[in-house]
Design a protein around this motif. Structure first.
Motif, PDB file in Angstrom:
ATOM      1  N   SER A   1      44.094  48.080  37.976  1.00  0.00           N
ATOM      2  CA  SER A   1      42.943  48.886  37.538  1.00  0.00           C
ATOM      3  C   SER A   1      41.667  48.045  37.501  1.00  0.00           C
ATOM      4  O   SER A   1      40.588  48.529  37.861  1.00  0.00           O
ATOM      5  CB  SER A   1      43.203  49.522  36.178  1.00  0.00           C
ATOM      6  N   LEU A   2      41.783  46.779  37.108  1.00  0.00           N
ATOM      7  CA  LEU A   2      40.610  45.900  37.097  1.00  0.00           C
ATOM      8  C   LEU A   2      40.120  45.601  38.511  1.00  0.00           C
ATOM      9  O   LEU A   2      38.901  45.528  38.759  1.00  0.00           O
ATOM     10  CB  LEU A   2      40.915  44.597  36.356  1.00  0.00           C
ATOM     11  N   GLU A   3      41.050  45.426  39.455  1.00  0.00           N
ATOM     12  CA  GLU A   3      40.650  45.196  40.843  1.00  0.00           C
ATOM     13  C   GLU A   3      39.938  46.410  41.416  1.00  0.00           C
ATOM     14  O   GLU A   3      38.941  46.283  42.136  1.00  0.00           O
ATOM     15  CB  GLU A   3      41.867  44.835  41.698  1.00  0.00           C
ATOM     16  N   LYS A   4      40.434  47.593  41.098  1.00  0.00           N
ATOM     17  CA  LYS A   4      39.798  48.820  41.566  1.00  0.00           C
ATOM     18  C   LYS A   4      38.390  48.939  40.989  1.00  0.00           C
ATOM     19  O   LYS A   4      37.435  49.260  41.698  1.00  0.00           O
ATOM     20  CB  LYS A   4      40.641  50.035  41.167  1.00  0.00           C
ATOM     21  N   SER A   5      38.256  48.647  39.716  1.00  0.00           N
ATOM     22  CA  SER A   5      36.944  48.691  39.069  1.00  0.00           C
ATOM     23  C   SER A   5      36.005  47.648  39.672  1.00  0.00           C
ATOM     24  O   SER A   5      34.821  47.922  39.903  1.00  0.00           O
ATOM     25  CB  SER A   5      37.113  48.450  37.565  1.00  0.00           C
ATOM     26  N   ASN A   6      36.534  46.458  39.942  1.00  0.00           N
ATOM     27  CA  ASN A   6      35.735  45.387  40.527  1.00  0.00           C
ATOM     28  C   ASN A   6      35.229  45.779  41.916  1.00  0.00           C
ATOM     29  O   ASN A   6      34.070  45.531  42.264  1.00  0.00           O
ATOM     30  CB  ASN A   6      36.551  44.095  40.597  1.00  0.00           C
ATOM     31  N   THR A   7      36.090  46.388  42.721  1.00  0.00           N
ATOM     32  CA  THR A   7      35.694  46.819  44.063  1.00  0.00           C
ATOM     33  C   THR A   7      34.579  47.855  43.987  1.00  0.00           C
ATOM     34  O   THR A   7      33.599  47.782  44.733  1.00  0.00           O
ATOM     35  CB  THR A   7      36.907  47.406  44.809  1.00  0.00           C
ATOM     36  N   GLY A   8      34.702  48.802  43.079  1.00  0.00           N
ATOM     37  CA  GLY A   8      33.670  49.825  42.907  1.00  0.00           C
ATOM     38  C   GLY A   8      32.347  49.225  42.460  1.00  0.00           C
ATOM     39  O   GLY A   8      31.278  49.603  42.944  1.00  0.00           O
ATOM     40  N   ASN A   9      32.413  48.276  41.523  1.00  0.00           N
ATOM     41  CA  ASN A   9      31.194  47.643  41.031  1.00  0.00           C
ATOM     42  C   ASN A   9      30.530  46.795  42.113  1.00  0.00           C
ATOM     43  O   ASN A   9      29.299  46.761  42.208  1.00  0.00           O
ATOM     44  CB  ASN A   9      31.489  46.786  39.803  1.00  0.00           C
ATOM     45  N   ALA A  10      31.317  46.119  42.937  1.00  0.00           N
ATOM     46  CA  ALA A  10      30.751  45.301  44.017  1.00  0.00           C
ATOM     47  C   ALA A  10      30.057  46.197  45.051  1.00  0.00           C
ATOM     48  O   ALA A  10      28.973  45.862  45.536  1.00  0.00           O
ATOM     49  CB  ALA A  10      31.852  44.473  44.679  1.00  0.00           C
ATOM     50  N   ALA A  11      30.662  47.325  45.375  1.00  0.00           N
ATOM     51  CA  ALA A  11      30.055  48.249  46.337  1.00  0.00           C
ATOM     52  C   ALA A  11      28.747  48.814  45.777  1.00  0.00           C
ATOM     53  O   ALA A  11      27.743  48.933  46.495  1.00  0.00           O
ATOM     54  CB  ALA A  11      31.020  49.391  46.660  1.00  0.00           C
ATOM     55  N   LYS A  12      28.740  49.132  44.488  1.00  0.00           N
ATOM     56  CA  LYS A  12      27.529  49.649  43.856  1.00  0.00           C
ATOM     57  C   LYS A  12      26.424  48.600  43.858  1.00  0.00           C
ATOM     58  O   LYS A  12      25.269  48.898  44.170  1.00  0.00           O
ATOM     59  CB  LYS A  12      27.848  50.086  42.427  1.00  0.00           C
ATOM     60  N   ALA A  13      26.769  47.361  43.548  1.00  0.00           N
ATOM     61  CA  ALA A  13      25.786  46.275  43.554  1.00  0.00           C
ATOM     62  C   ALA A  13      25.228  46.057  44.956  1.00  0.00           C
ATOM     63  O   ALA A  13      24.022  45.836  45.127  1.00  0.00           O
ATOM     64  CB  ALA A  13      26.421  44.992  43.028  1.00  0.00           C
ATOM     65  N   LEU A  14      26.077  46.137  45.961  1.00  0.00           N
ATOM     66  CA  LEU A  14      25.627  45.962  47.342  1.00  0.00           C
ATOM     67  C   LEU A  14      24.663  47.077  47.738  1.00  0.00           C
ATOM     68  O   LEU A  14      23.649  46.834  48.388  1.00  0.00           O
ATOM     69  CB  LEU A  14      26.832  45.913  48.292  1.00  0.00           C
ATOM     70  N   ARG A  15      24.968  48.324  47.327  1.00  0.00           N
ATOM     71  CA  ARG A  15      24.062  49.432  47.622  1.00  0.00           C
ATOM     72  C   ARG A  15      22.689  49.196  47.002  1.00  0.00           C
ATOM     73  O   ARG A  15      21.657  49.411  47.631  1.00  0.00           O
ATOM     74  CB  ARG A  15      24.642  50.755  47.110  1.00  0.00           C
ATOM     75  N   TYR A  16      22.663  48.722  45.752  1.00  0.00           N
ATOM     76  CA  TYR A  16      21.385  48.460  45.088  1.00  0.00           C
ATOM     77  C   TYR A  16      20.649  47.290  45.733  1.00  0.00           C
ATOM     78  O   TYR A  16      19.425  47.315  45.839  1.00  0.00           O
ATOM     79  CB  TYR A  16      21.590  48.220  43.593  1.00  0.00           C
ATOM     80  N   GLU A  17      21.371  46.254  46.162  1.00  0.00           N
ATOM     81  CA  GLU A  17      20.728  45.121  46.842  1.00  0.00           C
ATOM     82  C   GLU A  17      20.056  45.574  48.135  1.00  0.00           C
ATOM     83  O   GLU A  17      18.913  45.202  48.417  1.00  0.00           O
ATOM     84  CB  GLU A  17      21.762  44.040  47.162  1.00  0.00           C
TER      85      GLU A  17
END
Length: 180
Positions: free
Chosen positions: A96-112
């Motif tokens: 569950s933490l890996e899934k959350s981490n992947t989602g957060n990384a994708a969101k951060a990349l979109r904002y960058e």
């Protein structure tokens, strides 16, 4: 008003499949993720006093059933977790933490990418793609659409704005310029 109340009962019994005037009372509907479940809907004022009372009672029962369902789901999860080993629990937590981490990384990349392309922050969530290149291409196409929509449709009026004559410095100069 009595007629409206009867129609509401008839509609309610038809929806639940119960026979009007007897049999078992209709069972409450299963909880739904309705954002207006506890708030007034658009047509609530048409129900009248008795209809509003019935609607409030129905909503109260719906809220109670949702709370009972959440408690029952928590108990089911507790029973399922009781037989698991610590290693299984840890592996589920890691997943569950890996899934959350992947989602957060994708969101951060979109904002960058949105910041790099000077795209408004509200449009950053609309970017599609899994790699930086895909996101940048999507941001470019989105920027083209935004710029097309932001262009003014009205051409400037050349008669407006600063004219060739100097502005008067006093009231007397303005008056004399007016009468010339």
């Amino acid at each position: 008003m009595h007629r409206k109340w009867w129609n509401l009962i008839r509609i309610r019994t038809i929806e639940t499949g119960a026979e009007p005037g007897g049999g078992e009372p209709p069972q409450p509907e299963p909880p739904q993720s309705d954002p207006q479940a506890n708030t007034g809907g658009e047509g609530d004022e048409k129900l009248g006093e008795h209809g509003m009372t019935a609607l409030k009672n129905e909503r109260r029962a719906n809220k109670s059933l949702r709370e009972q369902l959440a408690a029952a789901n928590a108990r089911i999860k507790e029973f399922e977790d009781r037989d698991k080993t610590d290693a299984e629990k840890a592996s589920e937590r890691i997943a569950s933490l890996e899934k959350s981490n992947t989602g957060n990384a994708a969101k951060a990349l979109r904002y960058e990418v949105a910041v790099d392309k000077q795209l408004p922050k509200v449009l950053a969530e609309r970017l599609q793609g899994s790699t930086r290149e895909e996101l940048e291409a999507d941001a470019d196409s989105l920027l083209k659409l935004v710029n097309v929509q932001n262009k003014p449709n009205v051409k400037p009026d050349p008669s407006q704005g600063k004219g060739g004559d100097p502005k008067p410095h006093s009231l007397s100069e303005a008056i004399s310029a007016y009468y010339k």
